[in-house]
Motif scaffolding. Structure first.
Motif, PDB file in Angstrom:
ATOM      1  N   ILE A  31      -6.932  13.296  -5.341  1.00 46.79           N
ATOM      2  CA  ILE A  31      -6.443  11.919  -5.245  1.00 46.79           C
ATOM      3  C   ILE A  31      -5.661  11.477  -6.479  1.00 46.79           C
ATOM      4  CG2 ILE A  31      -7.176   9.529  -4.783  1.00 46.79           C
ATOM      5  CD1 ILE A  31      -9.844  10.803  -3.720  1.00 46.79           C
ATOM      6  N   ASN A  32      -4.574  10.769  -6.216  1.00 50.67           N
ATOM      7  CA  ASN A  32      -3.750  10.169  -7.263  1.00 50.67           C
ATOM      8  C   ASN A  32      -4.551   9.185  -8.124  1.00 50.67           C
ATOM      9  OD1 ASN A  32      -1.506   9.026  -8.694  1.00 50.67           O
ATOM     10  ND2 ASN A  32      -1.432   7.381  -7.191  1.00 50.67           N
ATOM     11  N   THR A  33      -4.401   9.316  -9.440  1.00 51.58           N
ATOM     12  CA  THR A  33      -5.021   8.323 -10.323  1.00 51.58           C
ATOM     13  C   THR A  33      -3.977   7.659 -11.230  1.00 51.58           C
ATOM     14  OG1 THR A  33      -5.496   9.973 -12.046  1.00 51.58           O
ATOM     15  CG2 THR A  33      -7.218   9.584 -10.401  1.00 51.58           C
ATOM     16  N   GLY A  34      -2.699   7.901 -10.919  1.00 52.40           N
ATOM     17  CA  GLY A  34      -1.643   7.281 -11.723  1.00 52.40           C
ATOM     18  C   GLY A  34      -1.616   5.762 -11.626  1.00 52.40           C
ATOM     19  N   ASP A  35      -2.234   5.221 -10.544  1.00 51.03           N
ATOM     20  CA  ASP A  35      -2.299   3.756 -10.362  1.00 51.03           C
ATOM     21  C   ASP A  35      -3.461   3.129 -11.114  1.00 51.03           C
ATOM     22  OD1 ASP A  35      -0.713   4.698  -8.286  1.00 51.03           O
ATOM     23  OD2 ASP A  35      -1.678   3.499  -6.740  1.00 51.03           O
ATOM     24  N   ASP A  36      -4.313   3.961 -11.715  1.00 49.56           N
ATOM     25  CA  ASP A  36      -5.524   3.424 -12.346  1.00 49.56           C
ATOM     26  C   ASP A  36      -5.167   2.487 -13.498  1.00 49.56           C
ATOM     27  OD1 ASP A  36      -6.583   5.310 -10.645  1.00 49.56           O
ATOM     28  OD2 ASP A  36      -8.063   6.042 -12.076  1.00 49.56           O
ATOM     29  N   PRO A  46      -7.585   2.409  -7.849  1.00 49.08           N
ATOM     30  CA  PRO A  46      -7.288   1.841  -6.527  1.00 49.08           C
ATOM     31  C   PRO A  46      -7.227   2.879  -5.394  1.00 49.08           C
ATOM     32  CG  PRO A  46      -5.859   0.884  -8.190  1.00 49.08           C
ATOM     33  CD  PRO A  46      -6.573   2.023  -8.845  1.00 49.08           C
ATOM     34  N   ASP A  47      -6.611   4.023  -5.622  1.00 49.29           N
ATOM     35  CA  ASP A  47      -6.470   4.964  -4.504  1.00 49.29           C
ATOM     36  C   ASP A  47      -7.806   5.599  -4.142  1.00 49.29           C
ATOM     37  OD1 ASP A  47      -3.849   4.248  -4.344  1.00 49.29           O
ATOM     38  OD2 ASP A  47      -3.020   6.136  -5.073  1.00 49.29           O
ATOM     39  N   ILE A  48      -8.595   5.934  -5.147  1.00 50.55           N
ATOM     40  CA  ILE A  48      -9.927   6.482  -4.877  1.00 50.55           C
ATOM     41  C   ILE A  48     -10.749   5.467  -4.085  1.00 50.55           C
ATOM     42  CG2 ILE A  48     -12.140   7.066  -5.988  1.00 50.55           C
ATOM     43  CD1 ILE A  48     -10.475   8.377  -8.258  1.00 50.55           C
ATOM     44  N   VAL A 198       5.417   7.770  -5.955  1.00 48.36           N
ATOM     45  CA  VAL A 198       4.404   7.161  -6.833  1.00 48.36           C
ATOM     46  C   VAL A 198       2.961   7.457  -6.415  1.00 48.36           C
ATOM     47  CG1 VAL A 198       5.918   5.342  -7.740  1.00 48.36           C
ATOM     48  CG2 VAL A 198       4.574   4.888  -5.671  1.00 48.36           C
ATOM     49  N   SER A 199       2.766   8.198  -5.324  1.00 43.28           N
ATOM     50  CA  SER A 199       1.402   8.617  -4.974  1.00 43.28           C
ATOM     51  C   SER A 199       1.250  10.136  -5.037  1.00 43.28           C
ATOM     52  CB  SER A 199       1.020   8.128  -3.570  1.00 43.28           C
ATOM     53  OG  SER A 199       0.892   6.728  -3.526  1.00 43.28           O
ATOM     54  N   ILE A 200       2.214  10.878  -4.474  1.00 43.69           N
ATOM     55  CA  ILE A 200       2.117  12.341  -4.464  1.00 43.69           C
ATOM     56  C   ILE A 200       2.672  12.935  -5.771  1.00 43.69           C
ATOM     57  CG2 ILE A 200       2.798  14.451  -3.254  1.00 43.69           C
ATOM     58  CD1 ILE A 200       0.780  12.669  -1.692  1.00 43.69           C
TER      59      ILE A 200
HETATM   60 CA    CA Z   1      -1.735   3.753  -4.710  1.00 40.02          CA
END
Ligand code: CA
Ligand code: GDP
Length: 306
Positions: A31-36, A46-48, A198-200
């Motif tokens: 899972i992407n954590t770049g939005d954290d 947020p994605d988690i 921005v997610s993958i």
């Molecule tokens: Ca996201």
């Protein structure tokens, strides 16, 4: 085992489809954590959380994120102080961020906390953050200003033009434990219909992950988040255009050609099969807007059969 490269809402829906086709214990979401971000001193992923709440059947169906039946008393109290209320955190949701932050202070990693939270919600799926290190998606606007992802996405409602995106900290990060082995050993790898840029992309920016997926290209299938030239929600279509790609299934194919053999597209884009082939991918058309569990299940089956 099926590995799923995941962002937020699009990935959560895909995983909800996949678990109707294979046992949850056979699924690993990377899972992407770049939005954290850290807000109010709390670590928010947020994605988690979107994936956890969706698979726990606890997600707010109107938004696709947050918890259903949520209340907002903490935010209302915060308003009194003129605190930061631009990023809405519901009362029940706050507990997740409090727990995560407390566990960090005890020395736990993000991967450990993520597994604990998933277990507490009764999930059997392996939920793995792309890295335990801090990677931050940063967005440069055409004005030249660089802002954090949540500033772009939430505070400015992704309505400002973007000139570039970078993943701060990515070069020095390492995949969280087991991620590369999971990709190497998976029977199939699914790139979820999440925002490619921005997610993958942040997941692929963690050293080793892109190469590991490319090495499995023959067993990798991507599901397009773009349908008839548009994102169902969010800025994926605009970002593709702004950053020099095509907001279409063949534009997605150009991004994923080295990673995945097959692109699953919607029936409405079936006429683009030749353009996708020219971009270097095979394609399979299916009903791809997962508005019911049945459609999500069928889409998952198509992806696994591809
Ligand atoms: Ca996201
Ligand atoms: P976020 O992190 O919550 O913004 O979500 P993601 O990056 O995972 O997903 C956003 C993308 O998912 C958007 O580009 C949507 O077009 C796509 N998406 C959401 N739901 C669906 C769906 O049911 N089918 C497909 N094909 N794409 C979807």
């Amino acid at each position: 085992m099926i590995a799923v490269i995941a962002g937020g809402v699009g990935a959560a829906r895909m995983l909800a489809g996949l678990r109707q086709v294979v046992a949850e214990s056979e699924l690993t979401a990377i899972i992407n954590t770049g939005d954290d971000m850290v807000l109010h001193g709390l670590h928010i992923s947020p994605d988690i959380d979107t994936i956890t709440y969706t698979l726990a059947d606890a997600v707010n169906p109107e938004t696709g994120w947050g918890l259903k039946g949520e209340t907002w008393q903490a935010m209302e109290s915060l308003e009194r102080y003129g605190g930061q209320t631009w990023f809405s955190l519901g009362d029940r949701d706050l507990a997740t961020h409090m727990y995560r932050t407390q566990r960090f202070s005890e020395g736990a990693t993000l991967a450990e906390v993520t597994a604990e939270v998933a277990l507490a919600w009764g999930l059997d799926i392996s939920m793995v953050p792309m890295t335990n290190d801090r990677v931050e998606t940063m967005v440069t606007l055409t004005s030249g200003e660089e802002i954090s992802f949540q500033d772009y996405f939430v505070a400015r409602q992704h309505s400002v033009p973007v000139s570039s995106v970078r993943f701060a900290g990515a070069e020095a990060s390492t995949p969280s434990p087991g991620v590369l082995d999971t990709i190497e050993g998976a029977d199939k790898i699914v790139i979820a219909p999440s925002n490619p840029l921005v997610s993958i992309d942040p997941v692929l920016a963690v050293p080793g992950i892109r190469a590991a997926i490319e090495a499995r290209r023959g067993d990798v299938v991507a599901v397009s988040p773009i349908i008839a030239g548009a994102a169902l929600k969010g800025p994926a279509d605009r970002l593709l255009n702004e950053l020099g790609h095509e907001a279409s299934v063949s534009g997605v194919a150009q991004l994923y050609r080295d990673l995945a053999r097959v692109l699953v597209i919607d029936h409405v884009d079936a006429d683009q099969a030749a353009a996708i082939a020219a971009a270097g991918m095979e394609s399979v058309a299916a009903e791809s807007i997962m508005k019911t569990p049945e459609i999500a299940k069928q889409l998952a089956q198509v992806a696994l059969d591809a």
